[in-house]
Design an enzyme around this catalytic site. Structure first.
Site, mmCIF file in Angstrom:
data_model
loop_
_atom_site.group_PDB
_atom_site.id
_atom_site.type_symbol
_atom_site.label_atom_id
_atom_site.label_comp_id
_atom_site.label_asym_id
_atom_site.label_seq_id
_atom_site.Cartn_x
_atom_site.Cartn_y
_atom_site.Cartn_z
ATOM 1 C CD GLU A 7 21.152 102.319 -0.800
ATOM 2 O OE1 GLU A 7 20.882 103.447 -0.366
ATOM 3 O OE2 GLU A 7 22.152 101.680 -0.453
ATOM 4 C CG ASP A 80 24.685 102.818 -2.034
ATOM 5 O OD1 ASP A 80 24.621 102.494 -3.228
ATOM 6 O OD2 ASP A 80 24.282 103.909 -1.607
ATOM 7 C CG ASP A 82 27.269 102.215 2.964
ATOM 8 O OD1 ASP A 82 26.268 101.503 2.745
ATOM 9 O OD2 ASP A 82 27.223 103.462 2.941
ATOM 10 C CD GLU A 84 22.245 103.535 7.220
ATOM 11 O OE1 GLU A 84 21.127 103.834 7.639
ATOM 12 O OE2 GLU A 84 23.236 103.404 7.951
ATOM 13 C CE1 TYR A 303 27.714 104.618 -1.770
ATOM 14 C CE2 TYR A 303 29.148 103.823 -0.031
ATOM 15 C CZ TYR A 303 27.904 104.260 -0.457
ATOM 16 O OH TYR A 303 26.865 104.331 0.430
ATOM 17 N NE ARG A 305 26.298 108.576 2.131
ATOM 18 C CZ ARG A 305 25.558 108.594 1.028
ATOM 19 N NH1 ARG A 305 25.667 107.606 0.160
ATOM 20 N NH2 ARG A 305 24.697 109.558 0.799
ATOM 21 C CG HIS A 350 33.895 100.356 1.054
ATOM 22 N ND1 HIS A 350 33.491 99.100 0.645
ATOM 23 C CD2 HIS A 350 33.112 100.681 2.107
ATOM 24 C CE1 HIS A 350 32.497 98.704 1.415
ATOM 25 N NE2 HIS A 350 32.252 99.647 2.310
#
Length: 891
Positions: A7, A80, A82, A84, A303, A305, A350
């Site tokens: 990203e 990433d 997740d 998103e 990470y 989030r 996660h």
């Protein structure tokens, strides 16, 4: 050679070093496609088909990836870990497939929770396919946010002028803030008394004990409600003899909290460091993506989030080794600690947020980090290591004492605690927000030696008066905690939701407390009155739970949308028959404490103070709401609606203009008045009269002749610049106090500076502004943030960052973006309208009316934090009306 897509560019650079020459790592810069801000992007009548567009900046990045794919052996999507991130991988793959550059080349998805060489290389050994369930959950969330924003926001614009937008999570978060404000307004303070006595042991040590019972009756907190009762009990204690009935020492243990999740990190950073949620995520993003540590770029935390509270087994082992090394074997618990979350709807997919290596202590990396990075890393490291430390061992002592006054008896109690072994407290203790009960150590402190049955000497008796207080306003931290408890939103949305509420001017933050603006309270009251279901906490949480079930493959995403749209569209249709009078009646009732504050004389706050017969009510104007008299136009009383609820001060200048004297130069009358937009001073009468609004912080009651003359004399010439020979002037503008010189502006710190600043300091302020680089005139054009496309008359249209914020540029035409439009989200169609308005032309190849509406498109703010989101550039074209209902209406 394999192409790897991540990203961010900084992450791409780091990972490229880890993987070596056999890989080309490219960045997508967040999302490469988005729903264009126009009608038909989500089409309910086509079973929620969605249109995606790639903007100019993203098109270039996609082209780079596509070109690299032509000579590659395969594609590895490493965005990433997740929902998103899964969606970004899906978008990239879909675009590349449409460009026909994939063919039969293998495509794999890899995820890593930390940007370290071992984590990245290990992830490359365990590729998988794109998780379609996660993508479906993303599509459902994106469609829901679009449908709510693009259908509910226009209702607000029509029925509640001045409102900006509504959003699926945004509006519910705003309701929490507004409900708390209403609770504070309704709160009635009650008197109560606390009684305590200072006693001395036979050994001469003093301590304090509080009254807990009297005359065989147990006293609950706040049970003593008046001075008469307090004095009666004080007299009992004053004349009593004291004897220790019992002393009980009870050992207790306090266990550490789990490692950080997204929300608990934001809460702790707010409480301990004073960081906003968005600042916390910005700093955490950098720590995650990588810091140059002695020539090697490495991610320092995992990470950020996540709503998981558990660390990976290898991280737990590393933490336990670090505890032994840093604190000693006594601090290592017998077994590793395992945690589970209590938050509603938490997925725990996660790891918790932790250091990538517990061997990298904050002291060791101090020289590589800036101040904010070090503070946040120190917080993460200490919380992570404390989560695997031994419990704190505390001895709590409770002493029960009898007070006997001639047979009238009372009970007093003393409590204290001693930390026998600090355990995890040696590394980390929590700090609570204002209004929360603290659990960091014991407030009672240590008691002296006290033995059962011994007599005590009374030193004094204390009776203190108190009053109950309303619940505290939310801070960012406590609001995030409440949203998490209720299951509203996801970890990645909290910071963005709060930022949206600020940007929409629905809330302000004062001394870290969230205070709803009048505009925000009106929106909330409207939604609670006419869209009750869609701002209910349980309804929003249930919808989040459905989205999580879609992620797990347990629900069909389109069926969830069908169920939602059926009822939501019906509710929208009902509002077509809603009259403005219905809206005003509902808001008058819902917001009565705000609209009609109590008067000191006890008179009816709804009766007009000017005419004495008219009834005050909310009125809706072009620029928002205000209070007016029902006898208009015979009575022209109006009052600005203010968030502090009061306008007695405003009302005092609303009745009739108040004369402040004559202007010394023109001889015209100067008056203090109050209009729809607040108090102002005026010189003369008629259309040509000079007017000036009162600066923020200046109360009408403080305005005298001198201040009024000073305001009306602005702008004030200070003197000629010694280098240019051009005049420097000071004034008040939309963005506050300023200096003006040679067409360039420099901000002043206070309103008072406008009237007092001298030439020397003005020259210095202007020089300081010039030294800061681009952003003002005469110092070159700021670099383009992105290119939107070409103007129909030729030449590129770009987005740039200027002195007063982002703007669009075409040739010599610069047009500032509206407050509710960000540099990332502005489209070509919107830019054409802004440029046309600035240049006085009608945009070619598209209707201004349609494009102008597009600029108002609702942006809910429920997007991923700290991730650049490329918005699609919409080509100007005629609006197409939906042939069938139900269909998403244009915002």
């Amino acid at each position: 050679m394999n192409v790897v897509v991540v990203e961010s560019p900084s992450k791409a650079k780091t990972i490229n070093k880890y993987l070596g020459p056999g890989y080309t790592v490219l960045a997508s810069f967040g999302h490469v496609r988005d729903l264009p801000a126009k009608d038909g992007s989500v089409r309910p009548d086509e079973d929620f088909e969605m249109s995606w567009e790639v903007d100019t900046a993203s098109a270039k990045r996609i082209k780079d990836i596509a070109d690299a794919m032509k000579s590659s052996d395969g594609l590895i999507l490493a965005t990433d870990p997740d929902r998103e991130g899964e969606a970004i991988s899906w978008h990239v793959l879909d675009v590349l497939n449409k460009k026909k550059v994939i063919g039969d080349k293998p495509v794999k998805r890899v995820v890593f929770n930390a940007i370290t060489k071992s984590a990245v290389l290990d992830a490359m050994k365990h590729p998988r396919d794109i998780d379609i369930s996660l993508v479906d959950a993303y599509l459902a969330r994106r469609a829901l946010d679009y449908l709510v924003g693009f259908n509910l926001s226009p209702v607000l614009w029509r029925k509640l002028p001045g409102a900006r937008s509504a959003g699926r999570v945004q509006s519910v978060a705003l309701r929490l803030v507004c409900d708390r404000e209403s609770e504070i307004e309704r709160f009635i303070s009650e008197e109560y008394w606390n009684l305590s006595t200072t006693l001395k042991t036979p050994r001469g040590d003093e301590f304090e004990a509080r009254l807990v019972s009297a005359e065989n009756k147990r006293l609950t907190p706040k049970a003593i409600g008046n001075a008469e009762e307090a004095n009666r009990l004080k007299a009992l204690l004053d004349g009593a003899a004291y004897r220790v009935e019992s002393v009980e020492a009870k050992p207790t243990k306090r266990n550490p909290a789990p490692p950080f999740t997204t929300s608990t990190l934001q809460q702790a950073a707010s409480s301990k460091l004073g960081f906003s949620a968005s600042r916390t995520m910005q700093v955490a993003q950098k720590l995650y993506e990588g810091i140059d540590i002695g020539g090697e770029t490495v991610g320092l935390i995992t990470y950020m989030r996540t709503d998981g509270v558990q660390m990976a087994p290898e991280a737990i082992d590393a933490a336990r080794r670090a505890v032994a090394s840093q604190f000693g074997e006594r601090y290592v618990p017998e077994k590793p600690r395992l945690y589970s979350t209590k938050a509603k709807n938490a997925q725990e997919a996660h790891e918790a947020i932790r250091p990538t290596s517990f061997d990298r202590t904050p002291d060791e990396v101090r020289r590589f980090l800036d101040a904010d990075q070090l503070k946040l890393y120190d917080l993460v490291w200490k919380r992570g290591i404390a989560s695997q430390m031994a419990s704190a061992e505390i001895e709590r002592t409770t002493v029960e004492i009898e007070a006997d006054n001639g047979g009238r008896k009372a009970g007093v109690r003393a409590t204290g605690s001693v930390i026998r072994f600090d355990g995890f407290i040696a590394a980390y203790t929590d700090q609570k927000e204002d209004g929360e009960q603290s659990d960091d150590g014991d407030e009672d402190g240590r008691l002296p030696e006290i033995n059962a049955q011994e007599k005590l000497d009374k030193q004094k008796v204390n009776a203190t008066q108190h009053f109950t207080e309303p619940p505290p306003r939310y801070s960012e931290a406590t609001l995030i905690k409440k949203m998490e408890e209720l299951g509203i939103g996801r970890p990645s949305t909290y910071a963005a939701t709060l930022a949206t509420l600020r940007d929409r001017e629905y809330i302000i933050i004062d001394k870290r407390k969230l205070i709803p603006e009048t505009k925000g309270r009106l929106v909330t009251a409207f939604l609670e009155s006419f869209f009750t279901r869609y701002v209910e906490y349980d309804f929003t949480a249930d919808l989040e739970e459905k989205l999580d079930k879609i992620s797990a493959g347990e629900l069909d995403w389109k069926q969830v949308l069908r169920d939602f749209w059926k009822d939501f569209f019906a509710q929208i249709e009902e509002t077509k028959e809603l009259r403005v009078t219905n809206v005003l009646d509902a808001l008058n009732e819902e917001l009565a404490p705000l609209v009609f504050p109590k008067r000191e004389d006890g008179s009816d706050p709804r009766i007009c103070q000017v005419c004495g017969t008219g009834k005050l009510s909310l009125k809706l104007g072009k620029f928002g709401a205000f209070v007016g008299c029902s006898n208009y136009p015979e009575c022209n009383y109006t009052r600005q609606l203010s968030a502090d609820g009061g306008s007695d001060a405003d009302a005092s200048v609303s009745n009739e203009p108040q004369s402040l004297g004559k202007d010394p130069h023109t001889g015209e009358e100067i008056t203090l008045r109050s209009g729809r937009f607040g108090p102002y001073v005026q010189r003369g009468d008629g259309k040509e009269a000079k007017r000036s609004s009162l600066p923020k912080g200046w109360a009408p009651a403080t305005i005298d002749h001198e201040k009024a003359v000073a305001l009306l004399s602005l702008p004030r010439d200070i003197g000629q610049h010694p280098e240019t020979g051009k005049m420097i002037s000071a004034g008040l503008g939309r963005y506050g106090p300023f200096l003006l010189h040679d067409g360039g502006y420099a901000n002043l710190e206070t309103v008072e500076d406008v009237f007092s600043i001298g030439l020397n300091r003005a020259v210095t302020v202007i020089a300081d502004k010039a030294s800061k680089g681009p952003g003002g005139r005469g110092r070159g054009t700021p670099a383009a943030l992105k290119t939107l496309g070409d103007h129909p008359d030729g030449g590129p249209i770009t987005v740039r960052d200027g002195k007063y914020g982002p703007y669009v540029n075409w040739g010599k035409v610069n047009a500032t973006l509206p407050k509710d439009t960000s540099a990332d989200s502005v489209t070509l169609e919107e830019a054409l309208v802004l440029i046309a308005d600035k240049a006085g032309k009608t945009p070619a190849k598209g209707g201004r009316a349609k494009a102008a509406k597009s600029t108002k498109a609702a942006k809910t703010g429920e997007t991923k934090t700290a991730k650049p989101k490329a918005k699609a550039a919409a080509k100007p074209k005629a609006a197409v009306k939906p042939k069938t209902a139900p269909k998403a209406k244009k915002a």
